[in-house]
Design an enzyme around this catalytic site. Sequence first.
Site, PDB file in Angstrom:
ATOM      1  N   THR A  21      -7.493  11.206   2.114  1.00 50.06           N
ATOM      2  CA  THR A  21      -6.146  10.576   2.531  1.00 50.06           C
ATOM      3  C   THR A  21      -5.100  12.005   2.021  1.00 50.06           C
ATOM      4  O   THR A  21      -5.723  12.764   1.192  1.00 50.06           O
ATOM      5  CB  THR A  21      -5.502   9.564   1.907  1.00 50.06           C
ATOM      6  OG1 THR A  21      -5.457  10.242   0.112  1.00 50.06           O
ATOM      7  CG2 THR A  21      -5.836   8.353   2.013  1.00 50.06           C
ATOM      8  N   ASN A  68       0.817  -1.241   0.131  1.00 48.17           N
ATOM      9  CA  ASN A  68      -0.048  -0.023  -0.158  1.00 48.17           C
ATOM     10  C   ASN A  68       0.667   1.145  -0.099  1.00 48.17           C
ATOM     11  O   ASN A  68       0.413   2.506  -0.622  1.00 48.17           O
ATOM     12  CB  ASN A  68      -0.926  -0.306   1.049  1.00 48.17           C
ATOM     13  CG  ASN A  68      -1.187   1.566   1.854  1.00 48.17           C
ATOM     14  OD1 ASN A  68      -2.173   1.730   1.320  1.00 48.17           O
ATOM     15  ND2 ASN A  68      -0.974   1.962   2.450  1.00 48.17           N
ATOM     16  N   SER A 102      -3.798   2.358  -8.971  1.00 49.95           N
ATOM     17  CA  SER A 102      -4.871   3.383  -8.934  1.00 49.95           C
ATOM     18  C   SER A 102      -5.249   3.573 -10.497  1.00 49.95           C
ATOM     19  O   SER A 102      -4.520   3.335 -11.665  1.00 49.95           O
ATOM     20  CB  SER A 102      -4.258   4.777  -8.342  1.00 49.95           C
ATOM     21  OG  SER A 102      -4.933   6.165  -8.960  1.00 49.95           O
ATOM     22  N   ALA A 118       3.380  12.048 -13.495  1.00 47.16           N
ATOM     23  CA  ALA A 118       4.825  11.404 -12.525  1.00 47.16           C
ATOM     24  C   ALA A 118       4.186  10.194 -11.369  1.00 47.16           C
ATOM     25  O   ALA A 118       4.036   9.255 -11.874  1.00 47.16           O
ATOM     26  CB  ALA A 118       5.801  12.027 -11.229  1.00 47.16           C
ATOM     27  N   TYR A 119       2.723  10.650 -11.036  1.00 47.87           N
ATOM     28  CA  TYR A 119       2.297  10.102 -10.167  1.00 47.87           C
ATOM     29  C   TYR A 119       1.260   8.908 -11.049  1.00 47.87           C
ATOM     30  O   TYR A 119       1.939   7.774 -10.869  1.00 47.87           O
ATOM     31  CB  TYR A 119       1.630  10.319  -9.738  1.00 47.87           C
ATOM     32  CG  TYR A 119       0.198   9.432  -8.225  1.00 47.87           C
ATOM     33  CD1 TYR A 119       0.399   8.710  -7.188  1.00 47.87           C
ATOM     34  CD2 TYR A 119      -0.621   9.074  -9.496  1.00 47.87           C
ATOM     35  CE1 TYR A 119      -0.039   7.727  -6.342  1.00 47.87           C
ATOM     36  CE2 TYR A 119      -2.033   8.419  -8.220  1.00 47.87           C
ATOM     37  CZ  TYR A 119      -1.337   7.803  -6.811  1.00 47.87           C
ATOM     38  OH  TYR A 119      -1.714   7.085  -6.121  1.00 47.87           O
ATOM     39  N   THR A 169       3.719   6.613 -12.778  1.00 57.47           N
ATOM     40  CA  THR A 169       4.439   5.131 -11.380  1.00 57.47           C
ATOM     41  C   THR A 169       3.670   4.439 -11.331  1.00 57.47           C
ATOM     42  O   THR A 169       3.532   3.270 -10.985  1.00 57.47           O
ATOM     43  CB  THR A 169       4.332   5.449 -10.046  1.00 57.47           C
ATOM     44  OG1 THR A 169       3.459   6.612  -9.216  1.00 57.47           O
ATOM     45  CG2 THR A 169       6.033   6.873 -10.406  1.00 57.47           C
TER      46      THR A 169
END
Length: 277
Positions: free
Chosen positions: A233, A90, A140, A193-194, A197
């Site tokens: 979050t 996670n 995601s 970027a996220y 990944t």
Amino acid sequence: MSAKVAVVTGANKGIGLAIVKGLCKAGFNGDVVLTARSEALGKEAVELVKAEGFRNVVFHRLDICDQGSSLALGKFLKEKYGGLDVLINNAGIAFKVNATEPFAEQAEVTMRTNFWGTLWVCHALFPLLRPHARVVNVSSFVSQKGLQKCSPELQAKLRRTDLSEEEICLMMGEFVTAAQSGAHEAQGWPDTAYGTTKIGVTVLSRIQARVLNETRPGDGILLNACCPGWVRTDIAGANAPKSPEEGAVTPVYLALLPQGAKEPHGQLVWDKTVQEW
């Protein structure tokens, strides 16, 4: 037989902590190892869970960006439990939308945590997986969106069913190098970027599932990537529609797939539903 054990990375808050509680509430018959980079925050989280009546939670420090830390966790698991039944990867990071760090830095730092850190944990702990183990790599829905923004050539490569771990590692390295020179979009990568990944995490999961089929064909191990959804979050912010508990539903579901189940395996799963890649 040794006691069952589950490991959740990045579990001192947010979705990770909700996953730990979710496993306990679902009656996981063994210890749940809550891991975090910070020993103080991790132990505090364990006490919080125990105060809710779940006594089978233990803390072990884990910094997924430190390969030695992953190996130390593996040594602990082998000595105390003799194996591993559930692994939920996670831990991850994302820069805020208004982050001032250069894109090159965001790409390198995010990749090191989300992709390489996840890979290093897998390398350290996969040898401990027992028959019928479950592995969940938290990805995601932005991996799906990011894939759609890749060039047709990159999309075709990232969808290949025979892509190797070495190849996806090279591709993630190429993205970071391209981002550092400002050439990532020209080379067909999305400007996230996220998202990139998480493309890596989803594709890695597909590869890992295939390799498990080849190397441990009769062991009934199931491995999937999942999207928890848009969850309130530190990463997504306070306006996200899902609570951490709602975000934990799919990871916990995949972690507790019954013995004898054959699918999903090697899939991206969102709201308990397999997504097209």
